[in-house]
Design a protein around this motif. Structure first.
Motif, PDB file in Angstrom:
ATOM      1  N   VAL A 822       0.846  -1.194   0.000  1.00 38.89           N
ATOM      2  CA  VAL A 822       0.000   0.000   0.000  1.00 38.89           C
ATOM      3  C   VAL A 822       0.883   1.246   0.000  1.00 38.89           C
ATOM      4  O   VAL A 822       1.923   1.299   0.649  1.00 38.89           O
ATOM      5  N   LYS A 823       0.465   2.264  -0.756  1.00 34.63           N
ATOM      6  CA  LYS A 823       1.203   3.508  -0.965  1.00 34.63           C
ATOM      7  C   LYS A 823       2.409   3.296  -1.861  1.00 34.63           C
ATOM      8  O   LYS A 823       3.382   4.036  -1.806  1.00 34.63           O
ATOM      9  N   ASP A 827      -0.342   3.204  -6.614  1.00 26.88           N
ATOM     10  CA  ASP A 827      -1.484   3.916  -6.047  1.00 26.88           C
ATOM     11  C   ASP A 827      -1.700   5.183  -6.864  1.00 26.88           C
ATOM     12  O   ASP A 827      -0.780   5.990  -7.032  1.00 26.88           O
ATOM     13  N   HIS A 837      -6.266   2.082  -5.236  1.00 28.09           N
ATOM     14  CA  HIS A 837      -5.302   0.989  -5.258  1.00 28.09           C
ATOM     15  C   HIS A 837      -5.519   0.154  -6.513  1.00 28.09           C
ATOM     16  O   HIS A 837      -6.641   0.036  -7.022  1.00 28.09           O
ATOM     17  N   LYS A 838      -4.443  -0.453  -7.011  1.00 29.90           N
ATOM     18  CA  LYS A 838      -4.575  -1.243  -8.236  1.00 29.90           C
ATOM     19  C   LYS A 838      -3.438  -2.246  -8.346  1.00 29.90           C
ATOM     20  O   LYS A 838      -2.273  -1.924  -8.099  1.00 29.90           O
ATOM     21  N   ASP A 875      -8.908  -3.480  -8.314  1.00 33.27           N
ATOM     22  CA  ASP A 875      -8.759  -2.373  -7.368  1.00 33.27           C
ATOM     23  C   ASP A 875      -8.687  -2.813  -5.913  1.00 33.27           C
ATOM     24  O   ASP A 875      -8.829  -1.989  -4.998  1.00 33.27           O
ATOM     25  N   TYR A 883     -12.386  -2.587   0.634  1.00 33.48           N
ATOM     26  CA  TYR A 883     -11.004  -2.999   0.440  1.00 33.48           C
ATOM     27  C   TYR A 883     -10.718  -4.284   1.217  1.00 33.48           C
ATOM     28  O   TYR A 883     -11.206  -4.467   2.336  1.00 33.48           O
ATOM     29  N   ARG A 908       0.484  -4.018   4.082  1.00 35.69           N
ATOM     30  CA  ARG A 908       0.248  -2.619   4.475  1.00 35.69           C
ATOM     31  C   ARG A 908       1.431  -2.101   5.281  1.00 35.69           C
ATOM     32  O   ARG A 908       2.078  -2.822   5.989  1.00 35.69           O
TER      33      ARG A 908
END
Length: 908
Positions: A822-823, A827, A837-838, A875, A883, A908
């Motif tokens: 994540v990030k 993103d 998100h993808k 996504d 999510y 994460r």
């Protein structure tokens, strides 16, 4: 009592952190946005030039930044005791006039036929012809049928205009024609433009509107706002200047009134947002002396000693939360006789920039919006590939004739790329035409002392064979008596010498320009200056001592002479990321007008024809691109073979293209068939040479063979219906006056035909053709023994792309990135600041089903891949849109060619 009303109304109308107004009108209400240039202007058809909500392009500048300058802007019309406007949701006294758009809630725009009513463009002349003056016109109308006092039976016809080219991209024009449809003449009418400009403010953010300043320039009929400290903490960037130039006002006795009144006041002292204060509003519009004497209103609405024009220098240095109005009146509205007001809303980086834009707006309007314009936007298409993007565009811009100069002044294409959806652009490539001398050099002549002689100076033409002596210079021709003169180079003071061989000196020739005489002036004779011919003709008194003439010779930068292409391949991309591309066309400009080179805009987002969004990705398993399987020389004796490239690798059908050739006339000057014609008298002699014709202002012809840079004919005088024969051609000149000062080519055109469609284009050696049936071609060399003839023809056979997937290929399917963190770079931020998100499944077959499970076997999501590409995005949400949690997941791909199972991780 008035003070109490003011206090209550201000309490109710305090400037909100978020703008919102309720539309309460009938179904005819509509709005739209002028977005052709960098200034995006919302407007509607019930009297507002500002948006009801934030983020709707309410004076957004520069486009795409969400920097909105307009809080409220609107026209106001008043007579004593009755003032009409739509400045608040409780005083929307103007109402839409129906039937002027398609009924979709969008005001009619000239560049969007879907917004037009069924009868066509709604603004027409007396013969029913559409009136469209700029690349983006708008048209609507509103009445005062909602007048809270008594309707005045007014209809206001509003027209907007916007340009996209560089020197007018920060300007939007609005015209209002006010018509009285009542029975009685309305007297003492005032028109007011209400302006509440908030420089640097974002609704909901810090109150940046409290440090604004305004400048009013009566001599220039303009006002503009700026930020006192020039910086917005809301925007975290410097602020610009924003204002209005008034270009036309109502007339009294055929004379324009101009701006008759200007006032500013605090937002908290605004009488226009208080329902029922029509009398006060009219009195400030008309600068009534009794209002200035009022102990409550006077000090709030009047500033300085001039009752009609406030002194803006009295605004504190720290700035204020300001509203400003400019008015024009009093005038009368006779039934059915319109009164007109025209403004230009302008923006600029600084004071000098906005004043320059206002002057540009004035010049454009004085010429009735007829001005030099850029070539049209190319029509752009894109093919997304695996780590690559192919761009393809059409060639319509190359035939564009500028309505201002009458020239085909197209120069080239520029290819642009943006990684932030159009906020910033990177130049990838610049392709320009192979230039001709006559199109990229200019001569400007002027008689500087007309009081000393009754003469006329004209530019006759370029001196063929002496182009090498043409330079960027300003020559001054100074007379010592009625015959003797000297020539100086203004920039250096150098004195030119008489040179009977011409070259870099000067000389006097006979009227035909074929025989050198001497260095003395005789009316009507030609004077040679390096590379050019001029003529000074005595019409009255002859030249005398001190008589001065100026000849400016301008060499325009010809660019790189790369030749044109209509395709570009970008391999500097990453699969899965979004890129925007734009292809712009530009011209050479014209220093003699003067007009700078103009480039078509890349504004308007991906709805613009020359802007496109592309996400490259993996190709489907078993993919093979379209290809040329055969090139055959069908007929003719040329030794040339075309070089052919497949551009559209996804070309979908087998096709055969036949290439043939025919002669034609090509000109950058818009020469038409009624001026000159071409015929073949001996087809065996005709070959693909390029012949350049140039006719000077005296009707003398030069003919050059460009292949060999040789002059075949020099200064042959031609008249109407004269003809010449050369190399198998006969050319006839019907109207020589239409050819004077112009050049044209006699050359081959290539004709491409696949049985369904045909295109034709001028055949320049080494230059790629427009894209046709997915291919582009060129002949590298066309001269000497390698000429093409009329009998030559070629066949190109094209095989379409193909996808042949096998079960063995499914092992290549994978997920990227894996694991997903994540990030990560994948993103994608949205304009609202959210994050999407993808992850991406790649190397997929053209069609398949993808199921994602938890490690325990619970189904999380099912994706149906039907796009025909080799990738599918996910996504990271489940079937309910939530999510997923971090962890390990199983994916299963099922297709007609087999199955593949794998794992993916989310961290994460």
């Amino acid at each position: 009592m008035i003070g109490l009303l003011l206090w209550l109304s201000l309490l109710l109308t305090d400037k909100p952190s978020q703008r919102y107004e309720i539309s309460k009108g009938p179904l005819d209400r509509a709005s739209n946005v002028h977005r052709e240039g960098r200034l995006w202007m919302y407007f509607n058809n019930y009297g507002k030039l500002y948006a009801p909500n934030f983020n709707m392009h309410s004076g957004e500048w520069p486009a795409g930044t969400n920097h909105e300058y307009i809080y409220r802007m609107a026209p106001v019309i008043g007579v004593p005791y009755n003032v009409v406007h739509s400045l608040t949701r409780t005083s929307e006294e103007f109402e839409a006039v129906g039937g002027l758009n398609s009924g979709l809630g969008l005001i009619a725009m000239s560049n969007d036929t879907a917004t037009w009513p069924s009868s066509g463009w709604p603004k027409k002349d007396s013969l029913g012809n559409p009136i469209i003056k700029t690349p983006e016109d708008s048209y609507c109308a509103f009445s005062d049928s909602n007048n809270l006092i008594t309707p005045l039976n007014l209809i206001v016809y509003q027209t907007g205009h916007a340009f996209g080219f560089s020197y007018a991209q920060d300007i939007v024009f609005f015209e209002w024609e006010i018509v009285n449809f009542g029975l009685d003449t309305l007297k003492d009418v005032y028109f007011t433009l209400y302006c509440d400009i908030d420089v640097g403010n974002t609704p909901g953010g810090d109150p940046e509107y409290g440090d604004d300043k305004v400048v009013f320039d009566r001599s220039e009929n303009c006002l503009y706002f700026y930020d006192a400290d020039g910086f917005s903490s809301d925007w975290n960037s410097p602020t610009g200047y924003f204002g209005v130039k008034v270009l036309e006002t109502p007339k009294v006795n055929s004379q324009e009134l101009g701006i008759t009144d200007f006032h500013y006041f605090l937002y908290d002292d605004d009488p226009f947002t208080i329902v029922g204060l029509d009398t006060i509003q009219y009195k400030i519009m008309s600068s009534d002396s009794t209002l200035k004497s009022d102990p409550f209103w006077g000090p709030r609405l009047f500033h300085g000693t001039d009752i009609h024009y406030d002194d803006h220098t009295l605004i504190p240095a720290r700035g204020m939360d300001l509203v400003a109005i400019v008015s024009s009146g009093p005038f009368t509205l006779v039934p059915h006789i319109p009164q007109k007001i025209v403004i230009a809303v302008c923006a600029g980086e600084n004071e000098a920039a906005i004043l320059k834009n206002m002057k540009t707006a004035e010049n454009i309007y004085k010429n009735d919006f007829v001005t030099a314009v850029s070539p049209p936007r190319p029509l752009l298409n894109a093919i997304a590939g695996d780590r690559g993007v192919t761009l393809i565009w059409d060639n319509q811009a190359e035939d564009f004739i500028d309505p201002f100069s009458g020239r085909r002044d197209f120069e080239g294409y520029r290819v642009w790329k943006s990684k932030d959806r159009g906020l910033n652009w990177e130049l990838l490539a610049d392709y320009d035409i192979i230039n001709n001398f006559e199109t990229h050099n200019f001569v400007i002549v002027k008689h500087l002392t007309p009081e000393l002689a009754g003469t006329d100076i004209t530019f006759v033409g370029f001196a063929s064979g002496y182009e090498g002596f043409f330079k960027n210079n300003t020559y001054q021709v100074v007379f010592h008596n009625d015959r003797l003169f000297s020539v100086y180079v203004k920039e250096t003071g150098e004195k030119l010498t008489f040179n009977p061989e011409l070259r870099d000196g000067f000389a006097v020739l006979d009227p035909s320009g074929t025989r050198v005489l001497d260095s003395l002036y005789t009316s009507g004779n030609i004077i040679y200056l390096p590379g050019v011919f001029i003529r000074i003709t005595t019409l009255g008194a002859p030249p005398s001592a001190g008589d001065l003439y100026e000849v400016k010779t301008v060499k325009v930068d010809p660019g790189k002479n790369t030749g044109l292409v209509h395709t570009y391949i970008d391999t500097n991309v990453v699969n899965g990321f979004e890129y925007w591309y734009a292809v712009t066309s530009y011209d050479i400009g014209d220093p003699s007008i003067p007009i700078e080179p103009l480039e078509s805009p890349k504004t308007g987002g991906t709805s613009a024809p020359n802007v496109i969004s592309v996400i490259p990705g993996s190709l489907p398993l078993g993919y093979s691109s379209a290809r040329v399987s055969k090139i055959v020389h069908l007929s003719g004796s040329s030794s040339l073979t075309p070089e052919v490239n497949v551009v559209d690798v996804n070309f979908e059908r087998a096709d055969t293209v036949i290439i043939t050739f025919e002669p034609g006339i090509f000109s950058e000057f818009g020469i038409t068939s009624d001026a000159v014609s071409l015929e073949i008298v001996d087809s065996g002699l005709v070959k693909s040479s390029i012949y350049r014709f140039y006719v000077d202002q005296s009707g003398y012809l030069d003919l050059k063979l460009l292949d060999e840079d040789s002059l075949l004919i020099r200064r042959l005088h031609i008249g109407n219906n004269d003809s010449i024969t050369f190399d198998g051609y006969k050319i006839t000149f019907f109207e020589v006056d239409k050819l004077k000062g112009k050049a044209f080519n006699v050359m081959f055109y290539a004709k491409l035909d696949n049985g369904d469609t045909t295109i034709k284009f001028p055949l320049f050696p080494g230059i790629w053709s427009p894209v046709f049936c997915g291919i582009t071609f060129r002949f590298i060399q066309i001269k000497q023994s390698s000429y093409l003839g009329l009998e030559d023809s070629y066949q190109v056979v094209i095989e379409p792309y193909n996808v042949t997937t096998t079960s063995e290929m499914l092992s290549k399917i994978k997920v990227v990135p894996n694991p997903f963190i994540v990030k990560a770079d994948w993103d994608t931020p949205t304009p609202q600041g959210l994050v999407k998100h993808k992850i991406q499944f790649i190397n997929l077959p053209p069609r398949c089903e993808i199921r994602i499970y938890t490690i325990d076997g619970d189904l999380v999501k099912t994706l149906h891949h039907t796009s025909g590409t080799g990738y599918e995005d996910w996504d990271l949400t489940n079937e309910y849109g939530s999510y997923i949690a971090p962890g390990i997941y199983i994916y299963h791909v099922k297709s007609q060619w087999g199955e593949k199972t794998g794992r993916l991780g989310v961290v994460r």
